[in-house]
Design an enzyme around this catalytic site. Sequence first.
Site, PDB file in Angstrom:
ATOM      1  N   PRO A   1      35.925 -43.228 109.736  1.00 20.34           N
ATOM      2  CA  PRO A   1      36.193 -43.660 111.120  1.00 20.34           C
ATOM      3  C   PRO A   1      35.028 -43.343 112.058  1.00 20.34           C
ATOM      4  O   PRO A   1      34.986 -43.814 113.183  1.00 20.34           O
ATOM      5  CB  PRO A   1      37.457 -42.877 111.504  1.00 20.34           C
ATOM      6  CG  PRO A   1      37.584 -41.775 110.514  1.00 20.34           C
ATOM      7  CD  PRO A   1      36.848 -42.186 109.278  1.00 20.34           C
TER       8      PRO A   1
ATOM      9  N   GLU B   1      41.145 -34.811 104.399  1.00 17.43           N
ATOM     10  CA  GLU B   1      40.412 -34.633 105.664  1.00 17.43           C
ATOM     11  C   GLU B   1      39.049 -35.319 105.622  1.00 17.43           C
ATOM     12  O   GLU B   1      38.284 -35.270 106.581  1.00 17.43           O
ATOM     13  CB  GLU B   1      40.203 -33.139 105.954  1.00 17.43           C
ATOM     14  CG  GLU B   1      41.471 -32.392 106.333  1.00 17.43           C
ATOM     15  CD  GLU B   1      42.179 -33.003 107.522  1.00 17.43           C
ATOM     16  OE1 GLU B   1      41.509 -33.337 108.509  1.00 17.43           O
ATOM     17  OE2 GLU B   1      43.416 -33.159 107.453  1.00 17.43           O
TER      18      GLU B   1
ATOM     19  N   ARG C   1      35.427 -64.233 101.626  1.00 18.01           N
ATOM     20  CA  ARG C   1      35.865 -65.540 102.141  1.00 18.01           C
ATOM     21  C   ARG C   1      34.724 -66.299 102.817  1.00 18.01           C
ATOM     22  O   ARG C   1      34.843 -67.503 103.059  1.00 18.01           O
ATOM     23  CB  ARG C   1      37.106 -65.443 103.023  1.00 18.01           C
ATOM     24  CG  ARG C   1      36.954 -64.559 104.245  1.00 18.01           C
ATOM     25  CD  ARG C   1      38.206 -64.567 105.090  1.00 18.01           C
ATOM     26  NE  ARG C   1      38.348 -65.782 105.855  1.00 18.01           N
ATOM     27  CZ  ARG C   1      39.362 -66.621 105.764  1.00 18.01           C
ATOM     28  NH1 ARG C   1      40.347 -66.402 104.945  1.00 18.01           N
ATOM     29  NH2 ARG C   1      39.401 -67.701 106.517  1.00 18.01           N
TER      30      ARG C   1
ATOM     31  N   ASP D   1      36.858 -70.477 111.823  1.00 15.54           N
ATOM     32  CA  ASP D   1      37.607 -69.228 112.010  1.00 15.54           C
ATOM     33  C   ASP D   1      37.198 -68.533 113.312  1.00 15.54           C
ATOM     34  O   ASP D   1      36.097 -68.734 113.810  1.00 15.54           O
ATOM     35  CB  ASP D   1      37.317 -68.262 110.856  1.00 15.54           C
ATOM     36  CG  ASP D   1      38.177 -68.537 109.626  1.00 15.54           C
ATOM     37  OD1 ASP D   1      39.149 -69.287 109.758  1.00 15.54           O
ATOM     38  OD2 ASP D   1      37.861 -67.985 108.561  1.00 15.54           O
TER      39      ASP D   1
HETATM   40  N1  SAH Z   1      39.115 -36.246 109.319  1.00  8.92           N
HETATM   41  C1  SAH Z   1      38.401 -37.492 109.248  1.00  8.92           C
HETATM   42  C2  SAH Z   1      39.310 -38.630 108.807  1.00  8.92           C
HETATM   43  C3  SAH Z   1      39.752 -38.550 107.383  1.00  8.92           C
HETATM   44  S1  SAH Z   1      40.767 -39.888 106.944  1.00  8.92           S
HETATM   45  C4  SAH Z   1      37.843 -37.841 110.620  1.00  8.92           C
HETATM   46  O1  SAH Z   1      38.547 -37.605 111.595  1.00  8.92           O
HETATM   47  O2  SAH Z   1      36.740 -38.389 110.724  1.00  8.92           O
HETATM   48  C5  SAH Z   1      40.509 -39.979 105.221  1.00  8.92           C
HETATM   49  C6  SAH Z   1      39.559 -41.064 104.744  1.00  8.92           C
HETATM   50  O3  SAH Z   1      40.048 -42.327 105.128  1.00  8.92           O
HETATM   51  C7  SAH Z   1      38.144 -40.998 105.271  1.00  8.92           C
HETATM   52  O4  SAH Z   1      37.349 -40.136 104.507  1.00  8.92           O
HETATM   53  C8  SAH Z   1      37.684 -42.446 105.175  1.00  8.92           C
HETATM   54  O5  SAH Z   1      37.164 -42.732 103.894  1.00  8.92           O
HETATM   55  C9  SAH Z   1      38.981 -43.224 105.352  1.00  8.92           C
HETATM   56  N2  SAH Z   1      39.145 -43.794 106.712  1.00  8.92           N
HETATM   57  C10 SAH Z   1      40.089 -43.439 107.608  1.00  8.92           C
HETATM   58  N3  SAH Z   1      40.005 -44.186 108.734  1.00  8.92           N
HETATM   59  C11 SAH Z   1      38.996 -45.045 108.538  1.00  8.92           C
HETATM   60  C12 SAH Z   1      38.418 -46.074 109.347  1.00  8.92           C
HETATM   61  N4  SAH Z   1      38.868 -46.355 110.562  1.00  8.92           N
HETATM   62  N5  SAH Z   1      37.393 -46.777 108.821  1.00  8.92           N
HETATM   63  C13 SAH Z   1      36.915 -46.513 107.585  1.00  8.92           C
HETATM   64  N6  SAH Z   1      37.415 -45.539 106.781  1.00  8.92           N
HETATM   65  C14 SAH Z   1      38.443 -44.810 107.238  1.00  8.92           C
END
Ligand code: SAH
Length: 255
Positions: free
Chosen positions: A88, A116, A153, A168
């Site tokens: 994220p 995490e 796609r 699209d």
């Molecule tokens: N504690 C971390 C989130 C971990 S979520 C933080 O706050 O940054 C667990 C996993 O889900 C992450 O390692 C990632 O691979 C995936 N993930 C969660 N949300 C995501 C998003 N919005 N985009 C891409 N990968 C995501």
Amino acid sequence: MIFEVLTIFPEFIECYLKHGIVGRALNRGIAQVKVYNLRDFTTDKHKKVDDYPYGGGAGMVMQIEPFSNAIKHIKSDGKKRKIILLSPQGKRFNQELALEFTREEAVLTFICGRYEGIDERIKSFIDEEISIGDYVLSGGELPALVIIDSIVRLLPGALGDELSSEEDSFMKGFLDYPHYTRPEEFEGMRVPEILLSGDHKKIALWRRREALRNTFQKRPDLLKNLSQEDMKILKELCSEINKKILEDAHEPVNN
Ligand code: SAH
């Protein structure tokens, strides 16, 4: 195009990729997805991939060794590849980035975190960090699938000859036009007459106008670098919308 996914849930990825447009494109050999199970790269008998965080606190952290082993193994074929960490905290994914990736010659390898997240030292193994939006999911599998689906796609032939992604949303800097199919009338709601007229020129113009209307009403931030013709249509739409607002404001309220 070749994609690779490194995950503790290979079956999630494989299941999604069997169906729909992506499934068909993979069957036709338009793209290829190779899925790696992270647990195959552990060295203990429990195939452990996580441990407690240094410094304490809630949750578990994915250990670096299995990722390091897996990435070294994946890279051993010597192919050119881009290793992408899903997170994220990464650069925000969008249609423009999807289009950019279609021109990518390297294999795209997606690293899916869980819990995490992954030990920070993963950063020394990756080329890019990508997020699919400002929200937190439980794992990187959905983001990997979102990205692969949106790229596949766009690949030539993926939608079949009869379909195209050109109309699209986001492809021309604005949203798609509204779509209708049978019946002609449903609970008093009629399909716009012009779509039944068979006049392809008028239909194309109507669609352009409605795509502009959609964008103007839902995502005005997308309206940039419009052609003179589109500016003209947009001005007409604005005066039409303003006129309607004024008419509505004039109507007496019944209570
Ligand atoms: N504690 C971390 C989130 C971990 S979520 C933080 O706050 O940054 C667990 C996993 O889900 C992450 O390692 C990632 O691979 C995936 N993930 C969660 N949300 C995501 C998003 N919005 N985009 C891409 N990968 C995501």
